[in-house]
Design a protein around this motif. Sequence first.
Motif, PDB file in Angstrom:
ATOM      1  N   ASP A 184      -0.752  -7.635  -2.640  1.00  0.00           N
ATOM      2  CA  ASP A 184      -1.372  -6.301  -2.682  1.00  0.00           C
ATOM      3  C   ASP A 184      -0.909  -5.472  -1.479  1.00  0.00           C
ATOM      4  O   ASP A 184      -1.067  -5.875  -0.327  1.00  0.00           O
ATOM      5  CB  ASP A 184      -2.895  -6.457  -2.665  1.00  0.00           C
ATOM      6  N   THR A 185      -0.355  -4.295  -1.747  1.00  0.00           N
ATOM      7  CA  THR A 185       0.163  -3.429  -0.679  1.00  0.00           C
ATOM      8  C   THR A 185      -0.673  -2.162  -0.512  1.00  0.00           C
ATOM      9  O   THR A 185      -0.227  -1.208   0.115  1.00  0.00           O
ATOM     10  CB  THR A 185       1.625  -3.025  -0.980  1.00  0.00           C
ATOM     11  N   SER A 186      -1.875  -2.159  -1.071  1.00  0.00           N
ATOM     12  CA  SER A 186      -2.708  -0.949  -1.005  1.00  0.00           C
ATOM     13  C   SER A 186      -3.071  -0.598   0.435  1.00  0.00           C
ATOM     14  O   SER A 186      -3.175   0.587   0.787  1.00  0.00           O
ATOM     15  CB  SER A 186      -3.973  -1.127  -1.837  1.00  0.00           C
ATOM     16  N   GLY A 187      -3.247  -1.619   1.280  1.00  0.00           N
ATOM     17  CA  GLY A 187      -3.580  -1.375   2.686  1.00  0.00           C
ATOM     18  C   GLY A 187      -2.483  -0.607   3.415  1.00  0.00           C
ATOM     19  O   GLY A 187      -2.731   0.477   3.959  1.00  0.00           O
ATOM     20  N   GLU A 189      -0.027   1.049   2.124  1.00  0.00           N
ATOM     21  CA  GLU A 189       0.213   2.332   1.462  1.00  0.00           C
ATOM     22  C   GLU A 189      -0.800   3.379   1.911  1.00  0.00           C
ATOM     23  O   GLU A 189      -0.446   4.544   2.155  1.00  0.00           O
ATOM     24  CB  GLU A 189       0.146   2.152  -0.057  1.00  0.00           C
ATOM     25  N   THR A 190      -2.068   2.968   2.024  1.00  0.00           N
ATOM     26  CA  THR A 190      -3.110   3.890   2.498  1.00  0.00           C
ATOM     27  C   THR A 190      -2.842   4.308   3.940  1.00  0.00           C
ATOM     28  O   THR A 190      -2.975   5.489   4.297  1.00  0.00           O
ATOM     29  CB  THR A 190      -4.501   3.224   2.405  1.00  0.00           C
ATOM     30  N   PRO A 255       2.955   8.455  -3.799  1.00  0.00           N
ATOM     31  CA  PRO A 255       2.676   7.049  -4.120  1.00  0.00           C
ATOM     32  C   PRO A 255       3.972   6.250  -4.263  1.00  0.00           C
ATOM     33  O   PRO A 255       4.986   6.761  -4.748  1.00  0.00           O
ATOM     34  CB  PRO A 255       1.937   7.142  -5.462  1.00  0.00           C
ATOM     35  N   THR A 256       3.932   4.990  -3.855  1.00  0.00           N
ATOM     36  CA  THR A 256       5.116   4.143  -3.967  1.00  0.00           C
ATOM     37  C   THR A 256       5.493   3.890  -5.426  1.00  0.00           C
ATOM     38  O   THR A 256       6.636   3.526  -5.713  1.00  0.00           O
ATOM     39  CB  THR A 256       4.880   2.788  -3.267  1.00  0.00           C
ATOM     40  N   SER A 257       4.544   4.093  -6.336  1.00  0.00           N
ATOM     41  CA  SER A 257       4.841   3.887  -7.756  1.00  0.00           C
ATOM     42  C   SER A 257       5.860   4.897  -8.271  1.00  0.00           C
ATOM     43  O   SER A 257       6.554   4.657  -9.259  1.00  0.00           O
ATOM     44  CB  SER A 257       3.557   3.976  -8.589  1.00  0.00           C
TER      45      SER A 257
END
Length: 300
Positions: A184-187, A189-190, A255-257
């Motif tokens: 999980d890369t949400s941290g 990325e935020t 976003p990285t997406s």
Amino acid sequence: MGTEFIFLGLSDNSQLQVPLFLVFLLIYLITLLGNLVIITVTCADPCLHTPMYFFLSNLSLTDICCTSIIIPKLLRIFLSGDNTISYVGCLVQLYFFIGVASIEAFLLSTRAYDRYVSVCHPLHYLLIMNQRFCFLLAAASWITGFLNSVVFTASVSRLSFCASNMINHFFCELIPLLKLSCTDTSGPETMMFLDAIVIGMPIFLVILTSYIYIISAILRIRSAEGKHKAFSTCSSHLTVISVYYLSVLSMYLRPTSTYSHKQGKILSVVYTTVTPMLNPLIYSLRNKEVKNALKKIIGK
């Protein structure tokens, strides 16, 4: 997690490796030469011991560091085909790149503020931009930049890269590493988005506001020649700053997406190689004071 990463590089076309090597070698040599000239003449000539050239010499040092972090390894890839980097080496490259990029952003804002004080408050310039204040601004830029980098490097070091060790890029940049991670890369990325909003945007607004006041002051100049000269200098500075910030913000403020590897490589080339090469040409080598100082050194 493996012990090394493999760069996919700028191009997989073998016929382009030598031309790309020559192009980036030329860019690197021009960058080194131009920025070393700025640092040398600033240190050697007492006439250039002013806040403006103090910040420019700091900016030149960051440009040398930025390109030296990336281009030598890239040249080695082009020449030998050795496109591997150790896991620790990748984290070290990431740390210094983010640190130097952050420092450059802070220095660009201090440089803009220095020009604002010089143009809009000339009678109080030496009082405001005194030696102690300039040193504190530069020191704060370097310290804050590397502290900012610690946060991102630490977050990346906690990620796992179990699916693949192939980085679709030409150096260890943050977003390609996040795309490669299988955790999980949400941290991170935020943190990246907040960093761009909390630090990047205010710095850009400081620069923009400073130049708005500078331009308004230039418009009040009665001499057409003086107005044209001031606008020419101001527009060239704004061009370099805009190219740098727009390329960086367009890379990290989304976003990285939606990240495109091809577009990401192009943007990275702009702010890691093109901008450091142009900075000395735009900021100082067109300046008569720098040219005169350089002539003195050559004459000696």
